[in-house]
Design a protein around this motif. Structure first.
Motif, PDB file in Angstrom:
ATOM      1  N   PRO A  41       0.811  -1.212   0.000  1.00  0.00           N
ATOM      2  CA  PRO A  41       0.000   0.000   0.000  1.00  0.00           C
ATOM      3  C   PRO A  41       0.850   1.272   0.000  1.00  0.00           C
ATOM      4  O   PRO A  41       1.937   1.298   0.569  1.00  0.00           O
ATOM      5  N   GLY A  42       0.329   2.308  -0.652  1.00  0.00           N
ATOM      6  CA  GLY A  42       1.018   3.595  -0.667  1.00  0.00           C
ATOM      7  C   GLY A  42       0.066   4.712  -1.038  1.00  0.00           C
ATOM      8  O   GLY A  42      -0.972   4.483  -1.658  1.00  0.00           O
ATOM      9  N   TRP A  43       0.428   5.930  -0.654  1.00  0.00           N
ATOM     10  CA  TRP A  43      -0.402   7.108  -0.905  1.00  0.00           C
ATOM     11  C   TRP A  43      -0.048   7.759  -2.221  1.00  0.00           C
ATOM     12  O   TRP A  43       1.117   7.815  -2.617  1.00  0.00           O
ATOM     13  N   ALA A  44      -1.070   8.295  -2.880  1.00  0.00           N
ATOM     14  CA  ALA A  44      -0.910   9.036  -4.127  1.00  0.00           C
ATOM     15  C   ALA A  44      -2.014  10.092  -4.190  1.00  0.00           C
ATOM     16  O   ALA A  44      -2.865  10.156  -3.307  1.00  0.00           O
ATOM     17  N   LEU A  45      -2.001  10.887  -5.246  1.00  0.00           N
ATOM     18  CA  LEU A  45      -2.979  11.949  -5.440  1.00  0.00           C
ATOM     19  C   LEU A  45      -3.733  11.732  -6.744  1.00  0.00           C
ATOM     20  O   LEU A  45      -3.224  11.100  -7.670  1.00  0.00           O
ATOM     21  N   SER A  46      -4.946  12.275  -6.812  1.00  0.00           N
ATOM     22  CA  SER A  46      -5.780  12.103  -8.004  1.00  0.00           C
ATOM     23  C   SER A  46      -6.586  13.364  -8.286  1.00  0.00           C
ATOM     24  O   SER A  46      -6.818  14.171  -7.390  1.00  0.00           O
ATOM     25  N   ARG A  47      -7.025  13.472  -9.529  1.00  0.00           N
ATOM     26  CA  ARG A  47      -8.021  14.478  -9.911  1.00  0.00           C
ATOM     27  C   ARG A  47      -9.343  13.743  -9.939  1.00  0.00           C
ATOM     28  O   ARG A  47      -9.533  12.825 -10.739  1.00  0.00           O
ATOM     29  N   GLY A  48     -10.246  14.103  -9.047  1.00  0.00           N
ATOM     30  CA  GLY A  48     -11.487  13.353  -8.909  1.00  0.00           C
ATOM     31  C   GLY A  48     -11.243  12.121  -8.053  1.00  0.00           C
ATOM     32  O   GLY A  48     -10.109  11.742  -7.777  1.00  0.00           O
ATOM     33  N   VAL A  49     -12.331  11.512  -7.624  1.00  0.00           N
ATOM     34  CA  VAL A  49     -12.234  10.325  -6.773  1.00  0.00           C
ATOM     35  C   VAL A  49     -12.061   9.096  -7.666  1.00  0.00           C
ATOM     36  O   VAL A  49     -12.953   8.783  -8.456  1.00  0.00           O
ATOM     37  N   PRO A  50     -10.917   8.421  -7.570  1.00  0.00           N
ATOM     38  CA  PRO A  50     -10.710   7.247  -8.406  1.00  0.00           C
ATOM     39  C   PRO A  50     -11.659   6.113  -7.991  1.00  0.00           C
ATOM     40  O   PRO A  50     -11.868   5.868  -6.811  1.00  0.00           O
ATOM     41  N   SER A  51     -12.243   5.448  -8.972  1.00  0.00           N
ATOM     42  CA  SER A  51     -13.188   4.369  -8.657  1.00  0.00           C
ATOM     43  C   SER A  51     -12.920   3.096  -9.446  1.00  0.00           C
ATOM     44  O   SER A  51     -13.510   2.067  -9.157  1.00  0.00           O
ATOM     45  N   ASP A  52     -12.033   3.157 -10.432  1.00  0.00           N
ATOM     46  CA  ASP A  52     -11.770   1.999 -11.280  1.00  0.00           C
ATOM     47  C   ASP A  52     -10.272   1.728 -11.315  1.00  0.00           C
ATOM     48  O   ASP A  52      -9.505   2.528 -11.845  1.00  0.00           O
ATOM     49  N   ARG A  53      -9.877   0.612 -10.747  1.00  0.00           N
ATOM     50  CA  ARG A  53      -8.447   0.298 -10.691  1.00  0.00           C
ATOM     51  C   ARG A  53      -7.829   0.094 -12.068  1.00  0.00           C
ATOM     52  O   ARG A  53      -6.625   0.164 -12.239  1.00  0.00           O
TER      53      ARG A  53
END
Length: 121
Positions: free
Chosen positions: A45-57
């Protein structure tokens, strides 16, 4: 200076609890999880950033964000409790993102998310 905060929401099949803050520092942005932080664990596991809430791996953009904004890996396959922190490097434009997410780097999977609420700067 505090620039944002949020509450964690678990991904499917996982437990993730707590809140976080984002604080601007000269050497980057410090992400700090709360005292009541809890994650049930996964491999890689690790932290990252996104534009919008990611919902599809399988979304190529989610995978790209995970690779480009990876900033803190957690212990593998064991529950994690309590505060921890990680520095988001200055080369990442924090203003370009609105979500913090926990990504499984071993088996691509969204483990949880935290929408960033911006503070007035």
């Amino acid at each position: 200076m505090l620039i944002g905060h949020g509450t964690f929401t678990p991904g499917q099949g996982h437990e993730l609890e707590g809140t976080f803050t984002l604080t601007q520092r000269p050497d980057g942005v410090l992400m700090k999880a709360s005292m009541d932080f809890f994650f049930d664990g996964s491999p890689g596991p690790g932290w990252a950033l996104s534009r919008g809430v990611p919902s599809d791996r399988d979304d190529p953009l989610t995978r790209q964000f995970a690779a480009e904004t990876d900033f803190l890996r957690l212990a593998c396959n064991q529950p994690i409790r309590g505060p921890h922190s990680g520095l988001i490097r200055p080369s990442i434009d924090i203003d370009a993102f609105d979500t913090l997410f926990l990504w499984c780097y071993s088996i691509p999977f969204i483990l949880g998310v935290g929408k960033i609420t911006r503070t007035d700067r």
